[in-house]
Each structure stands twice: as C-alpha cells, then as structure tokens.
Design a protein around this motif. Structure first.
Motif, PDB file in Angstrom:
ATOM      1  N   PRO A  10       5.560 -12.874   7.117  1.00 34.09           N
ATOM      2  CA  PRO A  10       5.641 -11.622   7.895  1.00 34.09           C
ATOM      3  C   PRO A  10       6.595 -11.795   9.078  1.00 34.09           C
ATOM      4  O   PRO A  10       6.513 -12.786   9.809  1.00 34.09           O
ATOM      5  CB  PRO A  10       4.200 -11.403   8.374  1.00 34.09           C
ATOM      6  N   HIS A  19       8.220 -10.091   4.742  1.00 35.13           N
ATOM      7  CA  HIS A  19       7.495  -8.819   4.781  1.00 35.13           C
ATOM      8  C   HIS A  19       7.815  -8.127   6.096  1.00 35.13           C
ATOM      9  O   HIS A  19       7.750  -8.735   7.160  1.00 35.13           O
ATOM     10  CB  HIS A  19       5.988  -9.082   4.676  1.00 35.13           C
ATOM     11  N   LEU A  20       8.198  -6.851   6.023  1.00 31.95           N
ATOM     12  CA  LEU A  20       8.488  -6.097   7.252  1.00 31.95           C
ATOM     13  C   LEU A  20       8.189  -4.616   7.053  1.00 31.95           C
ATOM     14  O   LEU A  20       8.206  -4.114   5.919  1.00 31.95           O
ATOM     15  CB  LEU A  20       9.951  -6.276   7.674  1.00 31.95           C
ATOM     16  N   SER A  21       7.895  -3.946   8.140  1.00 27.85           N
ATOM     17  CA  SER A  21       7.661  -2.497   8.125  1.00 27.85           C
ATOM     18  C   SER A  21       8.468  -1.869   9.239  1.00 27.85           C
ATOM     19  O   SER A  21       8.656  -2.468  10.307  1.00 27.85           O
ATOM     20  CB  SER A  21       6.180  -2.178   8.340  1.00 27.85           C
ATOM     21  N   LYS A  35       8.519   5.895   7.591  1.00 34.57           N
ATOM     22  CA  LYS A  35       8.318   4.450   7.665  1.00 34.57           C
ATOM     23  C   LYS A  35       8.094   3.883   6.268  1.00 34.57           C
ATOM     24  O   LYS A  35       7.481   4.520   5.423  1.00 34.57           O
ATOM     25  CB  LYS A  35       7.107   4.122   8.550  1.00 34.57           C
ATOM     26  N   THR A  37       7.378  -0.060   4.017  1.00 37.38           N
ATOM     27  CA  THR A  37       7.052  -1.491   4.045  1.00 37.38           C
ATOM     28  C   THR A  37       7.821  -2.165   2.918  1.00 37.38           C
ATOM     29  O   THR A  37       7.812  -1.680   1.784  1.00 37.38           O
ATOM     30  CB  THR A  37       5.543  -1.712   3.863  1.00 37.38           C
ATOM     31  N   HIS A  83       7.130   0.205  -0.383  1.00 43.00           N
ATOM     32  CA  HIS A  83       6.088   1.240  -0.399  1.00 43.00           C
ATOM     33  C   HIS A  83       6.217   2.104   0.853  1.00 43.00           C
ATOM     34  O   HIS A  83       6.568   1.590   1.923  1.00 43.00           O
ATOM     35  CB  HIS A  83       4.692   0.610  -0.428  1.00 43.00           C
ATOM     36  N   ASP A 135       3.107   2.078   6.661  1.00 43.29           N
ATOM     37  CA  ASP A 135       3.025   0.783   7.344  1.00 43.29           C
ATOM     38  C   ASP A 135       1.864   0.009   6.729  1.00 43.29           C
ATOM     39  O   ASP A 135       0.701   0.251   7.052  1.00 43.29           O
ATOM     40  CB  ASP A 135       2.806   1.019   8.851  1.00 43.29           C
ATOM     41  N   LEU A 136       2.163  -0.937   5.828  1.00 42.63           N
ATOM     42  CA  LEU A 136       1.126  -1.653   5.095  1.00 42.63           C
ATOM     43  C   LEU A 136       1.155  -3.146   5.411  1.00 42.63           C
ATOM     44  O   LEU A 136       2.221  -3.713   5.654  1.00 42.63           O
ATOM     45  CB  LEU A 136       1.315  -1.475   3.581  1.00 42.63           C
ATOM     46  N   SER A 137      -0.027  -3.760   5.365  1.00 51.49           N
ATOM     47  CA  SER A 137      -0.103  -5.209   5.551  1.00 51.49           C
ATOM     48  C   SER A 137       0.322  -5.913   4.266  1.00 51.49           C
ATOM     49  O   SER A 137       0.433  -5.284   3.202  1.00 51.49           O
ATOM     50  CB  SER A 137      -1.539  -5.615   5.902  1.00 51.49           C
ATOM     51  N   VAL A 138       0.514  -7.235   4.347  1.00 51.57           N
ATOM     52  CA  VAL A 138       0.897  -8.025   3.169  1.00 51.57           C
ATOM     53  C   VAL A 138      -0.150  -7.868   2.063  1.00 51.57           C
ATOM     54  O   VAL A 138       0.178  -7.630   0.903  1.00 51.57           O
ATOM     55  CB  VAL A 138       1.044  -9.520   3.544  1.00 51.57           C
ATOM     56  N   VAL A 186      -0.051  -4.458   0.280  1.00 52.88           N
ATOM     57  CA  VAL A 186       1.098  -4.320  -0.630  1.00 52.88           C
ATOM     58  C   VAL A 186       0.812  -5.018  -1.955  1.00 52.88           C
ATOM     59  O   VAL A 186       0.995  -4.436  -3.035  1.00 52.88           O
ATOM     60  CB  VAL A 186       2.383  -4.903  -0.002  1.00 52.88           C
TER      61      VAL A 186
END
Length: 399
Positions: free
Chosen positions: A72, A89-91, A259, A261, A286, A289-292, A295
């Motif tokens: 991340p 991983h980025l958003s 936004k 991800t 996706h 704003d999603l976490s790892v 996703v």
C-alpha cells in the motif's frame, strides 16, 4: 406454396408456407446431421469444463500471491523508487490533462471517456410463427408486424418480408463514437491502457445547460434531435445522447472527480500489468476508495461467479450434445405416439445423468494437478447420478 392474407393494415400481414411431411429416410438423414453437431458440442463441453477449472485455480492462486506481495502506498503525489517493479495499491481521484470535446454539438467535459450515442427512427419487423398439420402437409403461418422505433444500429429493411412501405435509410448521417483521454492519472501515476479500459461505468450527460448547436438541431430533454418535429418523428430522423465515464475534474453540475482504487505494478511513474508466478496478470481497478482486502475479496467473488457460469455453460453444452447424439432412437419410434413419448422422457433423463456425471468427472480431472484430494471427492461424486439412475430401474424377474 405461399398465400398472403391482408389484415386491413399496412403494418401487418400473414404469410402461409406449406411443405410435404418429411418421410422416414429424410427424418433419419436430418437426425444424422444432428448427431454430428451433437458430437462436436459434446467434445467442446469437455474442453470448456477442463480449461475453466485450470483457469479458475490459476486465478485464485495469483490473487493469493498478489495479496501476499502488494505494497500500500503512503502517498499518490510522489513516486518512491523503493517500489519500482513491485505490486502497489493506491486510491485517489482521476485526473486528465485536458477536456474531451464534441465540436459538432458544442459539448466538452473533463472525463476519461465521452460517448456519443446516435439513434435513428426506423422500421422494425417482428415475426410470430406457428406450425400445424393439414391434409398430410406441414404448414407454417407467420404473422409479420412492423413498428417504428429508435435504434442505435441501422436496421436493414432489405431483409424484411415486405419492404414496400417499410423502407429504412441505408446509413446514418451522424455516427456514434467514444472519445478516450490519452493521459489518465491518479495523483502522479499514469494509468496503463488496460486500466483505462476498466473505467466503463457510463452515466448519461444532462444537456439541460447547453444551447441548440445548429438551426436544424433541437434539444429535447437529454437528446439533440435532427427532426422537424421531435414529438412526431419520421423514419430517418436522428436523436443524439451523450454519456461519460470517469469524471476527472470538479464540475459545478456533476460534482467532484471520481475516485478509483488501483492494484498494479509500478514502473517509473506508470501503473502497468503485474505478472504473477502462478501465470496470471494482475491489473485491477475498482471505483471508490477500497482497502487491499476489499479489492481482493471482490476479485475472488468475480472469479467464482465466472467459474460457475462457465461450469453451467459446459454442462448445458454436454447435455445438448448427448441429446442430439441420442435423437436417432426417438426418430426410429416417432410414429408410435405412446412409445415416442416414453422414449423421449427416457432419453432426456439419460442425457441429464450422463452430462452431470461426465461434467463432474471432467472438473475432478481439472483439479487433479492442483488439489488431488478434492479431485478424488468430486470424482466419487460423479458416480452418484449413474447409481441413482440404476436404482430406479426395476430388477429383472427371476427365470
């Protein structure tokens, strides 16, 4: 033989065609052709089921590998050389270098994609057929009806049963198209073409704040009409609507930028596909704003849905193939109504049991290289439909 009956309306007519009832040899010849098609369908089912299992397990392993390796990012506004070549991983909000234009209609928007959708008012033909037997002949009565509708593709009226009075233009004066921004970023990172392709959540663009672009074009609701009277369109009239995906700048009417991800490989300032050791490619995008974890959970769900859809398609293909190959038994007895119906039920039950057993067996072979224990269990399960079918057959009487 063709007969025409006038229904009193130019938008509807009935055509009756008749042909002599096919003889036994002719029906047998048709069945033989169906058997060949059935064999091809049957073999394709094996290929589809086997390769699907390998694909599903490879994708699942690649996703697990990606989850264990992903890094991340702390910030999207600067590029760290430490993450070069790694899965990141980025958003963040989408951004593009300049707006997308459609000069023909005086329209521009700061977005990743802008789609112009053109529809033409055209004649559409509908068919409603029924067959019946009369005087030893098979007759087919087809009712053709015609309606005018807005269609985004040109409807070829030359294929109509009755083109006179239902003629469509052969082309549209204005074409549909989709414009894509050449440079799409999230913070300092440039998205690959594969990631941009995944931005496809199109929303209708409101035309309320736009003026009529030309004297011969009228705005009505969210459409531009090429028509003298949009409320009473004529065949050949056009209407144009617009859609956008990936809002990439703050807009007073549409809100703030969308936004997304992203999980992909960092290569300089670019986000590109990541090739896993398992043999798959990770290039994930996706909305939101999603976490790892969120996703990868979505990706696993998508993989599961695709796997079951292809399993269903494989089973259906096998069932149809077996049904076509065994159709000859039905043809041999089709002049005895009671026997014919019993044979038909028996053949359907046979096709169902065999398709289910062979599908499970093929799936188990597909798992053999990856999860041998599960493969053995599914292999044993494949015998169940056959055992159930055998148990329902009454035992032979003792001599």
């Amino acid at each position: 033989l063709q007969q025409f009956s006038d229904t009193g309306s130019r938008k509807e007519h009935v055509k009756i065609t008749s042909e002599s009832k096919p003889g036994f040899l002719e029906r047998l010849s048709e069945t033989s052709g169906g058997m060949l098609m059935g064999l091809v369908t049957f073999l394709l089912a094996f290929y589809l089921l086997f390769t699907n299992e390998g694909r599903a397990l490879r994708t699942a392993k690649s996703l697990d590998e990606g989850l264990s390796l992903v890094v991340p990012l702390d910030t999207i506004h600067s590029i760290s050389q430490q993450n070069e070549g790694r899965l990141v991983h980025l958003s963040g909000a989408l951004s593009t270098s300049k707006p997308l234009f459609d000069p023909s209609y005086g329209l521009s928007i700061q977005a990743v994609k802008l789609k112009r959708n053109v529809e033409m008012y055209q004649w559409v033909e509908y068919e409603d057929s029924k067959e019946y037997e009369e005087n030893g002949e098979i007759k087919k009565e087809t009712k053709y009806s015609y309606n005018t509708e807005w269609k985004s593709e040109v409807v070829n009226s030359r294929n109509f049963d009755k083109e006179i009075g239902h003629k469509n233009p052969s082309a549209m004066a204005v074409e549909s198209f989709t414009a894509v921004s050449p440079n799409v970023q999230v913070g300092s990172f440039v998205l690959s073409k594969g990631l941009v392709d995944k931005i496809d959540d199109f929303k209708r663009l409101s035309l309320a704040n736009l003026e009529d672009p030309h004297a011969d074009v009228t705005r009505g609701g969210d459409y531009f009409y090429h028509s003298e009277n949009p409320r009473r369109p004529e065949v050949g009239d056009l209407r144009v609507s617009f859609f956008y995906a990936g809002l990439s700048g703050d807009d007073p009417h549409l809100g703030s930028a969308d936004k997304v991800t992203v999980i992909a490989r960092q290569r300089g300032d670019q986000l590109v596909p990541y090739h896993t050791k398992s043999g798959d490619v990770l290039e994930i995008l996706h909305p939101g704003d999603l976490s790892v974890e969120e996703v990868f959970q979505k990706e696993h769900q998508s993989n599961t849905m695709k796997t079951w859809a292809l399993r269903g398609a494989g089973w259906l293909s096998m069932f149809v193939g077996i049904s076509l190959m065994t159709r000859i038994f039905y043809t041999l007895v089709d002049w005895f109504p009671v026997v014919r119906d019993l044979v038909n039920i028996g053949l359907k039950a046979f096709a169902f049991c065999v398709a289910t057993s062979l599908s499970l067996l093929t799936i188990s072979v597909g798992w053999l290289f990856y999860r041998p224990l599960w493969a053995l269990l599914i292999g044993l399960l494949s015998v169940v439909p056959v055992l159930v079918a055998r148990s329902r057959v009454p035992p032979k009487k003792q001599q």
